[in-house]
Enzyme design. Structure first.
Site, PDB file in Angstrom:
ATOM      1  CG  HIS A  93     -40.080  19.922  -5.320  1.00 57.74           C
ATOM      2  ND1 HIS A  93     -39.428  18.901  -6.105  1.00 57.74           N
ATOM      3  CD2 HIS A  93     -38.733  20.637  -5.018  1.00 57.74           C
ATOM      4  CE1 HIS A  93     -37.995  18.781  -6.201  1.00 57.74           C
ATOM      5  NE2 HIS A  93     -37.796  19.853  -5.597  1.00 57.74           N
ATOM      6  CG  LEU A  97     -40.386  15.511 -15.784  1.00 58.44           C
ATOM      7  CD1 LEU A  97     -41.146  16.540 -16.528  1.00 58.44           C
ATOM      8  CD2 LEU A  97     -40.444  14.440 -16.391  1.00 58.44           C
ATOM      9  NE  ARG A 142     -37.375  21.576  -8.412  1.00 61.69           N
ATOM     10  CZ  ARG A 142     -36.377  22.606  -8.791  1.00 61.69           C
ATOM     11  NH1 ARG A 142     -36.955  23.171 -10.158  1.00 61.69           N
ATOM     12  NH2 ARG A 142     -35.340  22.910  -8.345  1.00 61.69           N
ATOM     13  CD  GLU A 196     -32.571  23.035  -4.224  1.00 62.77           C
ATOM     14  OE1 GLU A 196     -32.468  23.617  -3.267  1.00 62.77           O
ATOM     15  OE2 GLU A 196     -33.021  21.670  -4.123  1.00 62.77           O
ATOM     16  NE  ARG A 223     -26.119  15.573  -4.771  1.00 61.30           N
ATOM     17  CZ  ARG A 223     -26.794  14.422  -4.614  1.00 61.30           C
ATOM     18  NH1 ARG A 223     -26.054  13.473  -4.964  1.00 61.30           N
ATOM     19  NH2 ARG A 223     -27.955  14.075  -4.574  1.00 61.30           N
ATOM     20  CG  HIS A 266     -36.635  24.146  -4.208  1.00 61.63           C
ATOM     21  ND1 HIS A 266     -37.167  23.533  -5.572  1.00 61.63           N
ATOM     22  CD2 HIS A 266     -37.709  25.144  -4.039  1.00 61.63           C
ATOM     23  CE1 HIS A 266     -37.732  24.306  -6.073  1.00 61.63           C
ATOM     24  NE2 HIS A 266     -38.326  25.156  -5.426  1.00 61.63           N
TER      25      HIS A 266
HETATM   26  O1  LIG Z   1     -30.520  19.038  -8.048  1.00 63.71           O
HETATM   27  C1  LIG Z   1     -31.073  19.816  -7.172  1.00 63.71           C
HETATM   28  O2  LIG Z   1     -31.381  20.773  -7.373  1.00 63.71           O
HETATM   29  C2  LIG Z   1     -31.042  19.293  -5.687  1.00 63.71           C
HETATM   30  C3  LIG Z   1     -32.438  18.895  -5.249  1.00 63.71           C
HETATM   31  O3  LIG Z   1     -32.881  18.045  -6.122  1.00 63.71           O
HETATM   32  O4  LIG Z   1     -30.017  18.260  -5.377  1.00 63.71           O
HETATM   33  P1  LIG Z   1     -29.279  17.886  -4.122  1.00 63.71           P
HETATM   34  O5  LIG Z   1     -29.777  16.712  -3.718  1.00 63.71           O
HETATM   35  O6  LIG Z   1     -27.968  17.401  -4.736  1.00 63.71           O
HETATM   36  O7  LIG Z   1     -29.146  19.089  -3.519  1.00 63.71           O
END
Ligand SMILES: O=C(O)[C@@H](CO)OP(=O)(O)O
Length: 338
Positions: A93, A97, A142, A196, A223, A266
């Site tokens: 996506h 925000l 999103r 996600e 992460r 995502h």
């Molecule tokens: O916050 C989240 O859901 C993800 C994607 O934006 O973050 P990250 O990059 O830490 O996986």
């Protein structure tokens, strides 16, 4: 401009857009080197054995991508099945925000920013000549906004229609009673399985503040590691259990029947799917980063997924040279629309 980059020391790669994008966390160092977008020979031995000329020479079949009106290019479903070839587009996506605010988002359902809207439209331009018969999105707005905005740019001008099968009443009340209208529509199927990764107790927390509090390394592990979940959340492995299972059960059969599929999802649900498609190891996937709003193209052929990288523009020669079917589809669009 999108680029795929090998990380030589780890033997893996990243896919990113603007070098200064706030969502692109990849730090390119001197050990990284760029390769032509879509020609990831090292990580895709199946595609690595082929060069474009060889592929052009070998793809003399009729088109599987043709659902546009010219009867001369229509193929039956049966011949599509035989050919066993289809396009698969993956799009993360556009900026949300909470991406903008640098907050862990996970399954919290926030919309795109203005920049995210623009990224989705730009992604749509890049894939505007590639056939799309089915769209899969997560259940989060999103991803759905991204898919819909991208499709506003598609030259074929079919209408994406969200399928509502959540209850029998929803199914009946959303019926279309014209076969012709159905033909001019693209079913959009939303599933939470493409959501996600659920970020647990990090959801809503600022990423920088969390790193300051728990340490950069701990937060990086949460992460990007494969099997370490954030507190009360999903690891990438857990996310893969639902996202890749959904991909195999629901989406691969569509590709096998010759349908061209776009998935809007995502960062992490797509990382898990790409890990499966490109056969990345749990070590290699650590370095896989996806920027917002960058479409990636694969060709599904004879049971294999052949990475074509990210079309940098709607007419990028490399993408269309790769299969005769894609080139023909684009040519027919040109004839119809010019
Ligand atoms: O916050 C989240 O859901 C993800 C994607 O934006 O973050 P990250 O990059 O830490 O996986």
């Amino acid at each position: 401009m999108a680029a795929a980059v090998f990380h030589q020391s780890l033997g893996s790669f990243v896919i990113h857009g603007q070098a200064n994008s706030t969502t692109n966390l990849t730090k390119l160092n001197s050990k990284c080197f760029k390769v032509e977008v879509g020609v990831l020979r090292k990580k895709s031995p199946r595609s690595g054995n082929m060069n474009i000329k060889a592929i052009q020479a070998s793809s003399s079949q009729t088109s599987v991508f043709d659902h546009i009106s010219s009867p001369s290019i229509n193929t039956t479903e049966e011949s599509q099945k035989k050919q066993n070839e289809a396009a698969l587009i993956l799009i993360r996506h556009g900026e949300s925000l909470w991406n903008e605010k640098n907050l862990f988002t996970g399954c919290v359902d926030v919309p795109l920013t203005k920049k995210g809207v623009e990224e989705a439209i730009e992604a749509g331009k890049r894939i505007s000549n590639i056939p799309v018969d089915m769209i899969y999105t997560s259940s989060l707005i999103r991803a759905q906004m991204t898919a819909m905005l991208a499709m506003t740019q598609h030259r074929r001008k079919k209408v994406p229609v969200i399928v509502h099968n959540e209850t029998e009443q929803a199914r009946v009340w959303s019926q279309i009673y014209s076969e012709e209208t159905k033909k001019q529509s693209i079913p959009v199927i939303a599933s939470w399985r493409l959501n996600e990764r659920m970020y647990g107790e990090l959801q809503g927390l600022n990423k920088q503040e969390t790193a300051d509090r728990y340490g950069k390394e701990q937060v990086h592990e949460w992460r990007r590691s494969y099997d370490i979940p954030p507190p009360n959340g999903e690891s990438l492995e857990m996310c893969a259990e639902r996202a890749v299972a959904y991909f195999k059960d629901q989406i691969v059969p569509q590709l096998q029947s010759g349908k061209n599929v776009m998935i809007a999802a995502h960062g992490n649900s797509l990382r898990s799917i790409i890990m499966y498609l490109d056969k990345l190891t749990s070590q290699e996937v650590i370095s896989l980063e996806l920027s917002t709003g960058i479409p990636m193209l694969y060709i599904f052929k004879e049971g294999n997924f052949i990475r074509r990288g990210s079309p940098a523009g709607p007419s990028e020669a490399g993408v269309y040279a790769y299969t005769r079917s894609l080139a023909l589809y684009r040519q027919k669009l040109d004839e119809m629309l010019n």
